[in-house]
Design a protein around this motif. Structure first.
Motif, PDB file in Angstrom:
ATOM      1  N   ASP A  50     -43.454 -42.143-114.557  1.00 34.88           N
ATOM      2  CA  ASP A  50     -44.550 -41.203-114.715  1.00 34.88           C
ATOM      3  C   ASP A  50     -44.634 -40.190-113.583  1.00 34.88           C
ATOM      4  OD1 ASP A  50     -45.174 -43.128-112.901  1.00 34.88           O
ATOM      5  OD2 ASP A  50     -47.242 -43.424-113.543  1.00 34.88           O
ATOM      6  N   GLY A  51     -43.825 -40.382-112.529  1.00 40.14           N
ATOM      7  CA  GLY A  51     -43.866 -39.454-111.408  1.00 40.14           C
ATOM      8  C   GLY A  51     -42.584 -38.705-111.149  1.00 40.14           C
ATOM      9  N   GLN A  52     -41.528 -39.017-111.913  1.00 40.27           N
ATOM     10  CA  GLN A  52     -40.233 -38.446-111.581  1.00 40.27           C
ATOM     11  C   GLN A  52     -40.146 -36.941-111.839  1.00 40.27           C
ATOM     12  OE1 GLN A  52     -36.701 -39.279-113.934  1.00 40.27           O
ATOM     13  NE2 GLN A  52     -37.936 -40.265-115.510  1.00 40.27           N
ATOM     14  N   GLN A  53     -40.870 -36.426-112.867  1.00 44.94           N
ATOM     15  CA  GLN A  53     -40.772 -34.998-113.138  1.00 44.94           C
ATOM     16  C   GLN A  53     -41.332 -34.169-111.994  1.00 44.94           C
ATOM     17  OE1 GLN A  53     -39.332 -33.409-116.272  1.00 44.94           O
ATOM     18  NE2 GLN A  53     -39.138 -32.203-114.409  1.00 44.94           N
ATOM     19  N   GLU A  54     -42.450 -34.594-111.415  1.00 42.48           N
ATOM     20  CA  GLU A  54     -43.024 -33.860-110.279  1.00 42.48           C
ATOM     21  C   GLU A  54     -42.087 -33.891-109.085  1.00 42.48           C
ATOM     22  OE1 GLU A  54     -46.839 -35.397-109.413  1.00 42.48           O
ATOM     23  OE2 GLU A  54     -47.747 -34.782-111.309  1.00 42.48           O
ATOM     24  N   VAL A  55     -41.471 -35.049-108.840  1.00 40.61           N
ATOM     25  CA  VAL A  55     -40.518 -35.154-107.734  1.00 40.61           C
ATOM     26  C   VAL A  55     -39.331 -34.235-107.967  1.00 40.61           C
ATOM     27  CG1 VAL A  55     -38.957 -36.710-106.494  1.00 40.61           C
ATOM     28  CG2 VAL A  55     -41.213 -37.520-107.199  1.00 40.61           C
ATOM     29  N   LEU A  56     -38.804 -34.227-109.189  1.00 45.01           N
ATOM     30  CA  LEU A  56     -37.659 -33.379-109.509  1.00 45.01           C
ATOM     31  C   LEU A  56     -37.998 -31.899-109.354  1.00 45.01           C
ATOM     32  CD1 LEU A  56     -36.176 -35.221-112.617  1.00 45.01           C
ATOM     33  CD2 LEU A  56     -34.994 -34.795-110.464  1.00 45.01           C
ATOM     34  N   ASP A  57     -39.193 -31.513-109.801  1.00 45.43           N
ATOM     35  CA  ASP A  57     -39.585 -30.108-109.675  1.00 45.43           C
ATOM     36  C   ASP A  57     -39.635 -29.680-108.221  1.00 45.43           C
ATOM     37  OD1 ASP A  57     -39.743 -29.883-112.385  1.00 45.43           O
ATOM     38  OD2 ASP A  57     -41.928 -30.053-112.502  1.00 45.43           O
ATOM     39  N   ASP A  58     -40.179 -30.539-107.348  1.00 44.34           N
ATOM     40  CA  ASP A  58     -40.227 -30.202-105.915  1.00 44.34           C
ATOM     41  C   ASP A  58     -38.826 -30.152-105.317  1.00 44.34           C
ATOM     42  OD1 ASP A  58     -42.941 -29.971-105.968  1.00 44.34           O
ATOM     43  OD2 ASP A  58     -43.350 -31.935-105.066  1.00 44.34           O
ATOM     44  N   LEU A  59     -37.978 -31.090-105.730  1.00 45.04           N
ATOM     45  CA  LEU A  59     -36.624 -31.121-105.180  1.00 45.04           C
ATOM     46  C   LEU A  59     -35.806 -29.908-105.622  1.00 45.04           C
ATOM     47  CD1 LEU A  59     -35.767 -34.914-105.632  1.00 45.04           C
ATOM     48  CD2 LEU A  59     -36.129 -33.724-103.470  1.00 45.04           C
ATOM     49  N   GLN A  60     -36.059 -29.421-106.830  1.00 41.98           N
ATOM     50  CA  GLN A  60     -35.276 -28.286-107.321  1.00 41.98           C
ATOM     51  C   GLN A  60     -35.583 -27.002-106.565  1.00 41.98           C
ATOM     52  OE1 GLN A  60     -34.317 -28.075-111.750  1.00 41.98           O
ATOM     53  NE2 GLN A  60     -35.912 -29.639-111.739  1.00 41.98           N
ATOM     54  N   ARG A  61     -36.704 -26.964-105.895  1.00 35.84           N
ATOM     55  CA  ARG A  61     -36.977 -25.801-105.047  1.00 35.84           C
ATOM     56  C   ARG A  61     -35.992 -25.742-103.882  1.00 35.84           C
ATOM     57  NH1 ARG A  61     -42.251 -27.747-106.321  1.00 35.84           N
ATOM     58  NH2 ARG A  61     -43.252 -26.351-107.820  1.00 35.84           N
ATOM     59  N   ILE A  62     -35.483 -26.919-103.491  1.00 38.90           N
ATOM     60  CA  ILE A  62     -34.434 -26.945-102.466  1.00 38.90           C
ATOM     61  C   ILE A  62     -33.128 -26.405-103.045  1.00 38.90           C
ATOM     62  CG2 ILE A  62     -33.041 -28.479-101.015  1.00 38.90           C
ATOM     63  CD1 ILE A  62     -35.497 -30.280-100.780  1.00 38.90           C
ATOM     64  N   LEU A  63     -32.831 -26.789-104.293  1.00 38.86           N
ATOM     65  CA  LEU A  63     -31.626 -26.266-104.944  1.00 38.86           C
ATOM     66  C   LEU A  63     -31.679 -24.749-105.062  1.00 38.86           C
ATOM     67  CD1 LEU A  63     -30.851 -28.705-107.917  1.00 38.86           C
ATOM     68  CD2 LEU A  63     -29.554 -28.394-105.819  1.00 38.86           C
ATOM     69  N   ASP A  64     -32.867 -24.212-105.254  1.00 40.88           N
ATOM     70  CA  ASP A  64     -33.000 -22.763-105.421  1.00 40.88           C
ATOM     71  C   ASP A  64     -32.518 -21.995-104.201  1.00 40.88           C
ATOM     72  OD1 ASP A  64     -34.020 -23.122-107.934  1.00 40.88           O
ATOM     73  OD2 ASP A  64     -36.123 -22.953-107.329  1.00 40.88           O
ATOM     74  N   ARG A  65     -32.603 -22.602-103.028  1.00 49.34           N
ATOM     75  CA  ARG A  65     -32.226 -21.881-101.821  1.00 49.34           C
ATOM     76  C   ARG A  65     -30.934 -22.403-101.193  1.00 49.34           C
ATOM     77  NH1 ARG A  65     -37.288 -24.678 -99.485  1.00 49.34           N
ATOM     78  NH2 ARG A  65     -36.489 -26.421 -98.246  1.00 49.34           N
ATOM     79  N   CYS A  66     -30.255 -23.347-101.851  1.00 47.87           N
ATOM     80  CA  CYS A  66     -29.007 -23.910-101.321  1.00 47.87           C
ATOM     81  C   CYS A  66     -27.887 -23.729-102.338  1.00 47.87           C
ATOM     82  CB  CYS A  66     -29.166 -25.399-101.006  1.00 47.87           C
ATOM     83  SG  CYS A  66     -30.370 -25.770 -99.745  1.00 47.87           S
ATOM     84  N   ASP A  67     -26.729 -23.347-101.853  1.00 51.43           N
ATOM     85  CA  ASP A  67     -25.578 -23.167-102.737  1.00 51.43           C
ATOM     86  C   ASP A  67     -24.821 -24.469-102.974  1.00 51.43           C
ATOM     87  OD1 ASP A  67     -26.075 -20.462-102.967  1.00 51.43           O
ATOM     88  OD2 ASP A  67     -24.860 -19.969-101.198  1.00 51.43           O
ATOM     89  N   ASN A  68     -24.941 -25.414-102.058  1.00 55.29           N
ATOM     90  CA  ASN A  68     -24.132 -26.628-102.155  1.00 55.29           C
ATOM     91  C   ASN A  68     -24.979 -27.890-102.185  1.00 55.29           C
ATOM     92  OD1 ASN A  68     -24.997 -26.301 -99.551  1.00 55.29           O
ATOM     93  ND2 ASN A  68     -23.077 -26.991 -98.595  1.00 55.29           N
TER      94      ASN A  68
END
Length: 331
Positions: A50-68
């Protein structure tokens, strides 16, 4: 409870940001490896469904600014001690009653493949059409059910429902193409069989011409059940959906009736096929929305809302028109 492990491989400069995300969410546990040779490191988070989507959304903000950077999701078969056990009986009860929910990314990874035209998909459509046609010609319910279980046409319709829910134009376009190609191949093969085999009349064929409001309700319920099975990870439930709302038998019946020149029966079979497709897409989209399956970023959310508005209107009006046609056919 279906715990998941989210692994993040990111540059060492993101250590603090990932740690803050792990600490700000109610994760079961998390740990980090030492840095790799390429100056990246790995962090693994054990999260509740029930909490994984919120965690994934926050983590993807890191992907937005990292190439690798990269995020991977794994299922957990079991963990000891049981999650919530150390928090006392109340925590354990919450863990047991927590609703299993797959993330948007997991659903996309599974469903999007159904919107692709591949040699396997075409072969399954061809085989399913032949099995369905022969089963109806032989008046064999068991053989027709076999064609239902193969169910190649269900996947592109679920992909279309997800694509229009997320406003994903590319996925929606591929799903529409897969639907048209699969239906065209199936109806065409059944038509060819009808041209070389003499007409027959039996219960299996006549069942595909019995268009009614209960059949529409069944299709709506089955489309909703298909998405519930997907979002909860209970893929075994999809087998029942495949049998309950079969797309291939009416498609094969349509081809056979056209091959025999029985146009009234062909129209009825085509009407049943159209009802099933419209009902599956409408109810599947509704469940996706109710389950909160939405894009992460604001521009995508805006596009998804427009897509939802148009697709709900299209499928709703289509189903209404089909309902009127049923009334006209009956009375």
């Amino acid at each position: 409870m279906a715990l998941k492990i989210i692994e993040i491989v990111a540059p060492t400069s993101e250590m603090a940001a990932i740690a803050r995300i792990a600490d700000s969410h109610d994760v079961v546990d998390w740990w980090r490896t030492s840095s790799f040779e390429d100056e990246r490191f790995s962090t693994e988070l054990v999260v509740r469904p029930d909490g994984q989507q919120e965690v994934l959304d926050d983590l993807q903000r890191i992907l937005d600014r990292c190439d690798n950077a990269r995020i991977m999701i794994y299922g957990v078969q079991a963990t000891l001690p049981v999650a919530g056990e150390s928090a006392g009986e109340e925590g354990a009860e919450d863990a047991r009653t927590s609703e299993a929910m797959r993330s948007r990314e997991e659903l996309y990874a599974e469903v999007s493949s159904g919107g692709t035209i591949t040699s396997t998909y075409l072969l399954l459509c061809a085989l399913s059409a032949v099995v369905a046609a022969m089963g109806m010609l032989e008046d064999s319910a068991a053989v027709v059910i076999g064609a239902m279980v193969i169910a190649p046409l269900l996947a592109p319709n679920l992909a279309l429902a997800l694509g229009t829910t997320l406003g994903d134009t590319e996925l929606s376009r591929r799903a529409v193409s897969a639907n048209f190609v699969g239906l065209g191949l199936s109806v065409g093969l059944a038509l060819a069989i009808g041209l070389v085999i003499d007409p027959v009349t039996n219960s299996q064929l006549l069942d595909r011409t019995n268009v009614s409001y209960p059949a529409m309700i069944l299709a709506l319920a089955s489309g909703a059940a298909a998405v519930l099975s997907l979002t909860s990870g209970a893929a075994a439930g999809l087998v029942g959906v495949m049998v309950a709302v079969a797309l291939m038998p009416p498609a094969a019946a349509l081809g056979l009736f056209v091959g025999w020149g029985q146009w009234d029966n062909a129209i009825s079979a085509g009407l049943m096929l159209a009802i099933n497709i419209a009902a599956i897409n409408l109810s599947a989209k509704l469940v996706f929305v109710l389950k909160g399956i939405t894009p992460r970023q604001w521009p995508d959310k805006s596009r998804a809302r427009r897509s939802l508005r148009w697709s709900f209107t299209f499928w709703g009006v289509s189903l209404l028109v089909l309902a009127v046609l049923i009334w006209v056919a009956k009375y």
